[in-house]
Design an enzyme around this catalytic site. Structure first.
Site, PDB file in Angstrom:
ATOM      1  N   ASP A   1       0.837  -1.089  -0.037  1.00 19.08           N
ATOM      2  CA  ASP A   1       0.054   0.178  -0.167  1.00 19.08           C
ATOM      3  C   ASP A   1       0.915   1.309   0.132  1.00 19.08           C
ATOM      4  O   ASP A   1       0.511   2.213  -0.896  1.00 19.08           O
ATOM      5  CB  ASP A   1      -0.950  -0.027   1.236  1.00 19.08           C
TER       6      ASP A   1
ATOM      7  N   HIS B   1      -8.461  -2.455   8.081  1.00 23.84           N
ATOM      8  CA  HIS B   1      -7.547  -1.389   7.366  1.00 23.84           C
ATOM      9  C   HIS B   1      -7.897   0.080   7.317  1.00 23.84           C
ATOM     10  O   HIS B   1      -8.855   0.234   6.739  1.00 23.84           O
ATOM     11  CB  HIS B   1      -7.445  -2.433   5.778  1.00 23.84           C
TER      12      HIS B   1
ATOM     13  N   HIS C   1      -6.665   4.052   7.230  1.00 27.23           N
ATOM     14  CA  HIS C   1      -6.061   5.187   6.835  1.00 27.23           C
ATOM     15  C   HIS C   1      -6.286   6.225   7.797  1.00 27.23           C
ATOM     16  O   HIS C   1      -7.395   6.492   8.173  1.00 27.23           O
ATOM     17  CB  HIS C   1      -6.246   5.614   5.416  1.00 27.23           C
TER      18      HIS C   1
ATOM     19  N   CYS D   1      -3.994   5.894  -1.778  1.00 29.17           N
ATOM     20  CA  CYS D   1      -4.635   5.321  -2.930  1.00 29.17           C
ATOM     21  C   CYS D   1      -4.526   6.131  -4.019  1.00 29.17           C
ATOM     22  O   CYS D   1      -5.051   7.153  -3.956  1.00 29.17           O
ATOM     23  CB  CYS D   1      -5.982   4.791  -2.496  1.00 29.17           C
TER      24      CYS D   1
HETATM   25 ZN    ZN Z   1      -5.211   1.121   2.029  1.00 24.76          ZN
END
Ligand code: ZN
Length: 318
Positions: A19, A214, A216, A247
């Site tokens: 990522d 997950h 951010h 992203c």
């Molecule tokens: Zn991510």
């Protein structure tokens, strides 16, 4: 090499090499990737997402992913994951000997088209096709398939995403054959109340197939969201060393939650991660070496560990 093998309470899954690296413009040299992943393993990380089997034309940073997987699987005590957007990626990942695949179908239609070039419905079907491929392999060569639903807490293109739809989609993915289905806050839109509610529902619906979180840290909610997910019973969390990440198809989405800060928080709360803070902090030097000038984040790295800090396992033994 020192690899911790003791019991843990929470699994921290490092996603920086995937990522993180896919969202920075420059490419980390393959040799530095190997050394970085080895340093993370030595620090005690037990699960590392080492790359993505996407088209190297689309993401040249991931062009060496097969080689990176083949080196990483030799590290003792580490579960090696790679992201696969579709069946073609899964075929490449399996050919490279990847033990664990992760797929990122988006709950938001617009993000799905931008990120993997297919509708959400097609992405769910694609997960089923990858699971069928897994089932066609001889026992012992079948990779574990985890799914993380992208934009599960909101989308930078469509805005709010229906919680009912996310949970229905999770059930469809589990029925399609995924081993686990987790939720990803790709865009940093989630808040702790929403996280607690969504993971509670996910775990009610999927039981043992409910996967990890997950997050951010785009709006600073990352660690608060972790605590909310812990309260809902989640025990696996993705994070990225130095908070690298974002992203490329979710404009404005900045890095993953910072591994160093996450591990510090969990250990300070008395939850064992198996990770050595000093070695983890030292591994940041490899990111700096491989991506000179790239900003690295993290409060613990800036402020240092508190005087007298003891990891959870040491306090339990005392
Ligand atoms: Zn991510």
């Amino acid at each position: 090499m020192s690899v911790s093998t003791g019991e843990i309470d929470v699994m921290v899954s490092e996603v920086g090499p995937r990522d993180g690296l896919q969202s920075v413009a420059r490419t980390m040299p393959t040799a530095v990737k190997h050394r970085w992943i080895a340093a993370l393993a030595q620090a005690g990380l037990r699960e590392i997402e080492v790359g993505s089997f996407v088209s190297p034309k689309r993401l040249p940073q991931m062009g060496d992913v097969a080689e990176v997987v083949q080196r990483a699987v030799q590290l003792p005590g580490v579960s090696v994951l790679a992201l696969v957007p579709n069946l073609k990626g899964a075929e490449r990942a399996i050919a490279a000997g990847t033990p664990k695949l992760t797929m990122p179908p988006s709950a938001s239609h617009a993000h799905s088209l931008a990120n993997i070039g297919m509708t959400t419905e097609a992405a769910i079907t694609e997960v089923g096709r990858v699971c069928a491929l897994r089932d066609s392999l001889p026992a012992g060569r079948r990779p574990h398939i985890e799914v993380g639903i992208s934009t599960a807490f909101g989308c930078t293109i469509e805005g709010p995403v229906s919680e009912d739809w996310v949970i229905r989609m999770a059930v469809m993915l589990a029925d399609a054959g995924a081993d686990t289905v987790g939720l990803s806050d790709t865009t940093g839109y989630g808040n702790p109340a929403q996280v607690r509610r969504m993971f509670t529902r996910l775990r009610q619906e999927l039981g043992g197939k409910a996967g990890g979180a997950h997050f951010h840290n785009t709006r600073g909610q990352g660690l608060a969201n972790v605590v909310a997910a812990l309260e809902a019973g989640v025990t696996t969390f993705d994070s990225s060393q130095g908070g690298l990440g974002g992203c490329p198809y979710a404009p404005g989405a900045t890095g993953n939650i910072v591994t160093e800060d996450l591990v510090f928080m969990l250990e300070a709360m008395g939850l064992r991660t198996g990770i050595d803070m000093a070695r983890l902090l030292a591994a940041r030097a490899l990111v700096a070496e491989g991506l000179p000038g790239e900003p690295l984040y993290g409060h613990v790295a800036e402020a240092g560990l508190p005087r007298g800090f003891a990891p959870a396992a040491a306090r339990m033994a005392a």
